[in-house]
Design a protein around this motif. Structure first.
Motif, PDB file in Angstrom:
ATOM      1  N   TYR A  77      45.748   8.983  16.255  1.00 47.48           N
ATOM      2  CA  TYR A  77      46.261   8.978  17.871  1.00 47.48           C
ATOM      3  C   TYR A  77      46.869   7.645  18.212  1.00 47.48           C
ATOM      4  CZ  TYR A  77      44.746  13.812  17.759  1.00 47.48           C
ATOM      5  OH  TYR A  77      44.868  15.026  17.574  1.00 47.48           O
ATOM      6  N   LYS A  78      46.326   6.446  17.797  1.00 50.31           N
ATOM      7  CA  LYS A  78      46.444   5.015  18.372  1.00 50.31           C
ATOM      8  C   LYS A  78      46.531   5.344  19.798  1.00 50.31           C
ATOM      9  CE  LYS A  78      48.997   3.324  14.484  1.00 50.31           C
ATOM     10  NZ  LYS A  78      48.310   4.349  13.462  1.00 50.31           N
ATOM     11  N   PRO A  79      45.510   5.614  20.477  1.00 50.70           N
ATOM     12  CA  PRO A  79      45.331   5.818  21.914  1.00 50.70           C
ATOM     13  C   PRO A  79      45.172   4.257  22.878  1.00 50.70           C
ATOM     14  CG  PRO A  79      43.169   6.234  21.028  1.00 50.70           C
ATOM     15  CD  PRO A  79      44.101   5.697  19.903  1.00 50.70           C
ATOM     16  N   LYS A  80      45.392   4.499  24.250  1.00 49.11           N
ATOM     17  CA  LYS A  80      45.282   3.349  25.050  1.00 49.11           C
ATOM     18  C   LYS A  80      44.022   3.150  25.176  1.00 49.11           C
ATOM     19  CE  LYS A  80      49.271   5.098  27.543  1.00 49.11           C
ATOM     20  NZ  LYS A  80      49.794   5.929  28.286  1.00 49.11           N
ATOM     21  N   THR A 313      40.723  14.126  22.198  1.00 53.67           N
ATOM     22  CA  THR A 313      41.690  13.306  21.415  1.00 53.67           C
ATOM     23  C   THR A 313      43.108  13.347  22.571  1.00 53.67           C
ATOM     24  OG1 THR A 313      42.177  15.136  20.087  1.00 53.67           O
ATOM     25  CG2 THR A 313      40.676  13.504  19.371  1.00 53.67           C
ATOM     26  N   GLY A 314      43.710  12.430  21.989  1.00 51.48           N
ATOM     27  CA  GLY A 314      44.909  12.225  22.768  1.00 51.48           C
ATOM     28  C   GLY A 314      45.651  10.994  22.670  1.00 51.48           C
ATOM     29  N   THR A 315      46.810  10.693  23.374  1.00 52.69           N
ATOM     30  CA  THR A 315      47.381   9.259  23.141  1.00 52.69           C
ATOM     31  C   THR A 315      46.982   8.508  24.100  1.00 52.69           C
ATOM     32  OG1 THR A 315      49.095  10.230  24.404  1.00 52.69           O
ATOM     33  CG2 THR A 315      49.671   9.949  21.975  1.00 52.69           C
ATOM     34  N   ASP A 316      46.130   9.027  25.388  1.00 50.08           N
ATOM     35  CA  ASP A 316      45.628   8.160  26.142  1.00 50.08           C
ATOM     36  C   ASP A 316      44.119   7.613  25.862  1.00 50.08           C
ATOM     37  OD1 ASP A 316      47.515   8.446  28.137  1.00 50.08           O
ATOM     38  OD2 ASP A 316      47.159  10.028  29.027  1.00 50.08           O
ATOM     39  N   ASP A 360      47.479  17.003  10.576  1.00 52.16           N
ATOM     40  CA  ASP A 360      47.844  16.666  11.957  1.00 52.16           C
ATOM     41  C   ASP A 360      47.526  17.764  12.935  1.00 52.16           C
ATOM     42  OD1 ASP A 360      50.350  18.063  11.950  1.00 52.16           O
ATOM     43  OD2 ASP A 360      51.292  16.215  11.322  1.00 52.16           O
TER      44      ASP A 360
END
Length: 394
Positions: A77-80, A313-316, A360
């Motif tokens: 996800y490469k999250p922040k 999970t998520g990009t944030d 994914d």
């Protein structure tokens, strides 16, 4: 007539309920507890002094739980923001013979052990003339016996007090339902007391759910899960040989069957923390043909505490949440936020193993492997969950 349905009694775990459980590092004085604490938490208490009671107040730290599933999700996800799971660990000052009767700083130490939910018991298996042994010489079996006996003696004291308190109530007599319940509790406490007097630890008993409900409020020391850590010299750890290990394994098999035993070199683990980076420490391990055992120590304790994880999970953000195995979805939602448990509607769930297999999130959805579950869903270790909850009441 159809056969009568058997209602299975729900197994209640020993120990206090909850997901924020704590582990304590326990042992006799000068066996390597504080040095282990420094290594495991990567934080410094200064140089642990070479005398008993160097650590008088329990020190506390949170240790990141190593988990390749979390690492993979972060990569995906490469999250922040990333928030791994952690385990709270306490460094508890050394026990001595007679601690149960107040010898040394006995009563304070035993109350600190009472406050944790599980125990790392460090057993000294190394010779070092520079580091004195509180009993005069290195003898792990004697040390195991001392700690086992001190904890059991203290538990007998706790149980006798509990019995005395309940007898004050049952002496009133009567036939009420409340009195019947009190008498059942009294019988259970008498059974626990006899078990302890027979030289057995409470965690090794087979207790019915109603008995566990009586045991848990007593906060008994011998009811806590134990992971035995055999502290070897660096040389013995690298070659995985030590003259004491077979005897310790035999003692644990006879006295605490099933409890994990992990050989560790605390001096080696401490040395690894001196490197400037993890890469340098790994290079040193490769050079001498071994690896740090600390990740296994942490994951073994989590397992002993019957803890598992679910993920959001998520990009944030990718976050790993800790729960007791067997937790239902609303209670798992409550770990994220208390209001989510009260206003829980449903959860959208699929397991990490499914995501890893399909590659994914889109592929998981396309294969119809995303599930909608209600209040009775038992969260599985490794679940990835989206909670749906109503608005909280003001």
């Amino acid at each position: 007539m159809p056969p009568k349905k058997v209602v299975e009694e729900k197994k209640i775990p020993l120990g206090r309920p909850g997901n924020s459980l704590k582990s304590g590092i326990v042992g006799l004085a000068n066996v390597g507890k504080s040095t282990l604490f420094q290594a495991i938490t990567k934080c410094s208490l200064g140089n642990p002094a070479n005398f008993p009671y160097a650590t008088i107040d329990p020190e506390e730290a949170r240790v990141i739980v190593p988990d390749e599933r979390f690492d993979w999700l972060v990569e995906q996800y490469k999250p922040k923001s990333v928030v791994p799971a952690n385990l709270t660990v306490y460094d508890i000052a050394g026990l001595t013979r007679g601690a149960s009767t107040g010898a040394g700083l006995g009563n304070a130490f035993l109350s600190h052990i009472r406050a944790v939910d599980a125990v790392f018991q460090v057993v000294r298996c190394f010779d070092d003339a520079e580091i004195i042994h509180v009993e005069g010489d290195v003898d792990p079996i004697r040390d195991l016996e001392i700690i086992s006996e001190e904890l059991r003696i203290k538990d007998i004291e706790f149980t006798e007090k509990g019995l005395e308190n309940i007898k004050k109530q049952t002496r009133r007599g009567g036939q009420s339902l409340e009195m019947k319940k009190l008498k059942e509790e009294e019988a259970t406490i008498e059974k626990i007391l006899q078990w302890l007097k027979d030289g057995k630890d409470v965690r090794k008993g087979t207790w019915a759910p109603k008995e566990v409900e009586v045991i848990n409020p007593l906060f008994l020391l011998t009811a806590k899960p134990v992971v035995y850590l055999c502290n070897l010299s660096e040389k013995d750890y690298i070659r995985q040989k030590n003259k004491h290990l077979a005897k310790i394994a035999a003692w644990v098999k006879d006295n605490s069957p099933g409890d994990p035993i992990i050989p560790i070199s605390v001096s080696f683990e401490e040395r690894l923390t001196q490197f400037d980076s993890d890469a340098e420490a790994e290079e040193e391990c490769k050079k001498i043909g071994t690896k740090s055992i600390l990740p296994k120590v942490i994951t073994t304790m989590r397992k002993a505490l019957d803890l598992g994880s679910f993920f959001t999970t998520g990009t944030d953000e990718v976050r790993q949440w800790t729960i007791r195995n067997g937790t239902k979805a609303p209670q798992a939602a409550g770990v994220i936020h208390g209001d989510f448990e009260k206003t829980f509607i449903q959860c959208i769930v699929y397991n990490y193993s499914v995501l890893r297999e399909e590659g994914d999130e889109a592929a998981v959805k396309a294969k119809g492997k995303v599930l909608t579950k209600g209040k009775d869903y038992v969260v599985m270790d490794g679940d990835i969950i989206l909670i749906k909850a109503g608005a909280a009441k003001a």
